[in-house]
Design an enzyme around this catalytic site. Structure first.
Site, PDB file in Angstrom:
ATOM      1  N   HIS A   1      25.192  41.282  53.728  1.00 29.61           N
ATOM      2  CA  HIS A   1      24.110  40.355  54.068  1.00 29.61           C
ATOM      3  C   HIS A   1      22.756  40.874  53.635  1.00 29.61           C
ATOM      4  O   HIS A   1      21.922  40.124  53.137  1.00 29.61           O
ATOM      5  CB  HIS A   1      24.079  40.136  55.583  1.00 29.61           C
ATOM      6  CG  HIS A   1      25.087  39.139  56.031  1.00 29.61           C
ATOM      7  ND1 HIS A   1      25.661  39.160  57.272  1.00 29.61           N
ATOM      8  CD2 HIS A   1      25.618  38.076  55.401  1.00 29.61           C
ATOM      9  CE1 HIS A   1      26.499  38.158  57.379  1.00 29.61           C
ATOM     10  NE2 HIS A   1      26.498  37.500  56.255  1.00 29.61           N
TER      11      HIS A   1
ATOM     12  N   ASP B   1      35.500  35.969  36.695  1.00 31.49           N
ATOM     13  CA  ASP B   1      36.953  36.013  36.847  1.00 31.49           C
ATOM     14  C   ASP B   1      37.649  36.418  35.562  1.00 31.49           C
ATOM     15  O   ASP B   1      38.652  37.131  35.595  1.00 31.49           O
ATOM     16  CB  ASP B   1      37.471  34.648  37.322  1.00 31.49           C
ATOM     17  CG  ASP B   1      37.245  34.488  38.817  1.00 31.49           C
ATOM     18  OD1 ASP B   1      37.525  35.447  39.548  1.00 31.49           O
ATOM     19  OD2 ASP B   1      36.754  33.428  39.227  1.00 31.49           O
TER      20      ASP B   1
ATOM     21  N   CYS C   1      28.963  30.445  32.431  1.00 38.49           N
ATOM     22  CA  CYS C   1      28.288  30.369  33.736  1.00 38.49           C
ATOM     23  C   CYS C   1      28.566  31.592  34.603  1.00 38.49           C
ATOM     24  O   CYS C   1      28.096  31.667  35.730  1.00 38.49           O
ATOM     25  CB  CYS C   1      28.677  29.092  34.460  1.00 38.49           C
ATOM     26  SG  CYS C   1      30.433  28.995  34.798  1.00 38.49           S
TER      27      CYS C   1
ATOM     28  N   GLU D   1      38.648  30.997  32.644  1.00 40.68           N
ATOM     29  CA  GLU D   1      38.440  32.263  33.361  1.00 40.68           C
ATOM     30  C   GLU D   1      39.747  33.002  33.628  1.00 40.68           C
ATOM     31  O   GLU D   1      39.757  34.056  34.249  1.00 40.68           O
ATOM     32  CB  GLU D   1      37.645  32.042  34.656  1.00 40.68           C
ATOM     33  CG  GLU D   1      38.064  30.844  35.468  1.00 40.68           C
ATOM     34  CD  GLU D   1      37.147  30.560  36.654  1.00 40.68           C
ATOM     35  OE1 GLU D   1      36.240  31.345  36.937  1.00 40.68           O
ATOM     36  OE2 GLU D   1      37.383  29.538  37.324  1.00 40.68           O
TER      37      GLU D   1
END
Ligand code: PEP
Ligand code: MG
Length: 582
Positions: free
Chosen positions: A195, A464, A511, A440
């Protein structure tokens, strides 16, 4: 003497300032027995502590400036929700009654039980949940143990321009300290998906995590330097080191403010080749930034974030409303909606039981389009909502993680069925909507020509593609060193996907993170990539590099790249190109 400590860089930028060490004191929790006659008092002591903890979190949320993005307050809301959850509010009471023990001990036992469950799940997303449990339990314990509020939760000016050093930080800590004007964060624990890392990037604050044992080498008020790009913490810098970093800090600041000028400039190489530069978006706060940075649309909208922190999946209406909101923010720019990519490291509550259990190789399991085809009840509402949204603005559909062409045929068939249902109900949609696929999985990359014949566009998902080509789990620290975008195998696959698109006369975009990494921009241009989809935070920097590149002049370098035998060799070749970058 200057001490340098290497950590993991999670948010770029340089900060120089005095350190403030956040002590999350070890809470000394001991068991003692209570008598039956004390039971009611102990239970109400526990209830009151929960109420106080809630009150504290609400007060913290009240301090968040309205301008702060929604996902940040969402972190605090997650903690508030946990304070409503019976596993934390009721289960400890059962333990108090059963063992006739004090509230602190009951809560500790319950925390240990929950943390054990999370520990058994080797999953990045769930392990951040474990941290959440710890943070919330510690807050309740502090109330029970009547500890003073943590210094950094007292609102005043003492943290302004300070560099915060902690073992770990809770989302609430991070938000509050940012509000008090701190200069940077450094933590001993946490990784790039923690986080703290996510928040630091989102807030644009330099940050380093994973500085194991660093607090042994620093004390409050020491002067330190944080280099968020290299992950280096320098303690007590000598005069020349300090002035070197002061100069560098000025350069970095100048560099980033100069990028603003490029917002309305066309994206075009020096030798006049137009390049399409679009944005990757995830959260509502990203919707507006697409236009702010002058992106030419959205090349990847990750919709799985719609499913997070909730009990049940969004229905068709919620999908539809969300897509309309994005289209509204984009004001006519094209939107590529990537259909649900859940599974593997993207486990969420909001898919109900439909994902099934986490298996031992989740990245190779029921994920993305595989899950969607198995669970049409999850997939159809999304496809229907996308088609309906396409009547209100330029929308494309993008399918993640394709492995074979039959998967694509099934998707196309489902789309046809939904279209005729929409026709029957006189509901508008774009009958010419473009459908593309993410390449991917190595099998799809090797057969990109087959996919290119059936699809309207391809998009290379390098995150990926690299994971599967190198046979490494992208969230496993221990094999991170093998995650190499420059490995010849990866570059050969990228090259052949671009060629397949060219041959079939369809656009090929990239992307994955690689598209937004400045050190790879020129290489990708040289390999023939003409569409990049990147985070809004890196878009202008990538535009600058594109606009300064003469693609024609790259051809001899690209020949050499094709003849290398390792990623390290490619890296050396690229270093010469990238010398003028900040
Ligand atoms: C990718 O794999 O490169 C990609 C863009 O998708 P995600 O990171 O969401 O898996
Ligand atoms: Mg992917």
């Amino acid at each position: 003497m200057t001490i340098s400590i290497q950590g993991v860089s999670v948010s770029r930028g340089i900060a120089i300032g005095q350190i403030h060490i956040v002590q999350h004191d070890q809470l000394d929790v001991r068991e003692y027995s209570i008598r039956n006659s004390q039971l009611e008092d102990e239970l109400s002591r526990f209830n009151n502590a929960i109420a106080d903890a809630r009150q504290q979190l609400r007060a913290i949320r009240g301090h968040i400036p309205v301008s702060t993005s929604v996902d940040i307050s969402a972190f605090i809301d997650t903690h508030l929700l946990m304070l409503e959850d019976i596993t934390l509010t009721e289960e400890p009471k059962r333990i108090i009654k059963e063992r006739l023990c004090n509230a602190e001990w009951a809560l500790k036992l319950q925390r240990d039980a929950l943390v054990n469950v999370f520990n058994e799940m080797a999953d990045a997303y769930l392990s951040t949940r474990r941290d959440d449990v710890d943070h919330v339990v510690n807050r309740i314990l502090r109330v029970l143990l009547k500890q003073k509020p943590l210094l950094h939760e007292v609102p005043d000016d003492h943290l302004k321009n300070r560099i915060i050093m902690a073992d770990d930080l809770t989302p609430a800590d991070t938000v509050l300290m940012q509000h008090y004007g701190i200069a940077a964060f450094a933590t001993e624990f946490g990784g790039p998906t923690s986080h703290t890392a996510i928040l630091a990037r989102s807030l644009g604050i330099p940050a380093i995590v994973g500085l194991h044992s660093a607090r042994r080498f620093v004390k409050n008020d020491d002067l330190v330097i944080i280099d968020g790009s290299t992950g280096m913490l320098l303690v007590d810098p000598d005069k020349s080191t300090k002035s070197f970093y002061e100069k560098r800090q000025r350069e970095v600041k100048r560099y980033y403010s100069s990028l603003g000028k490029l917002k309305n400039a066309p994206t075009e190489s020096k030798d006049g080749i137009p390049i399409i530069l679009t944005a990757n978006i995830e959260l509502p706060k990203d919707f507006e930034t697409v236009r702010d940075v002058g992106a030419k649309g959205v090349g990847l909208y990750r919709t799985e974030f719609l499913y997070m922190n909730r009990e049940s999946p969004p229905d068709e209406e919620e999908h539809f409303e969300t897509y309309l909101n994005v289209l509204k923010a984009l004001r006519g720019l094209p939107l590529t909606i990537r259909t649900l990519d859940l599974g593997a490291d993207k486990q969420v509550d909001g898919a109900g039981s439909q994902i099934g259990q986490v298996r031992s190789n989740p990245a190779l399991g029921l994920r993305a389009i595989r899950l969607c085809l198995k669970e049409p009840g999850l997939f159809r509402p999304q496809l229907r909502a996308i088609l309906r949204a396409s009547a209100h603005g330029p929308v494309k559909i993008m399918i993640p993680m394709l492995t074979n062409i039959e998967e694509m045929q099934q998707v196309l068939q489902m789309l046809e069925d939904i279209k005729s249902d929409l026709d029957n109900n006189s509901i508008d949609y774009d009958s010419d909507i473009k459908v593309g696929g993410m390449i991917e999985v190595p099998a799809a990359a090797i057969c990109a020509d087959i996919f290119a014949k059936k699809l309207d566009f391809l998009s290379i998902g390098t995150n990926d593609l690299i994971q599967y080509t190198m046979a490494i789990d992208r969230v496993n620290d221990e094999v991170n060193y093998l995650y190499d975008p420059l490995h010849p195998a990866v570059l050969r696959l990228i090259t052949s996907i671009i060629k397949a698109g060219k041959k079939a006369n369809i656009p090929v975009s990239m992307c994955g993170e690689m598209a937004g990494e400045r050190e790879h921009t020129q290489l990708l241009l040289g390999l023939g990539l003409r569409e990049f989809s990147v985070h809004t935070a890196s878009l202008l920097e990538i535009k600058k590099i594109i606009n300064n590149t003469n693609i024609d002049e790259l051809s001899s370098l690209i020949k050499k790249v094709h003849n290398t035998s390792s990623g390290a060799e490619v890296n050396l070749l690229l270093q010469r190109l990238n010398t003028d970058q900040i």
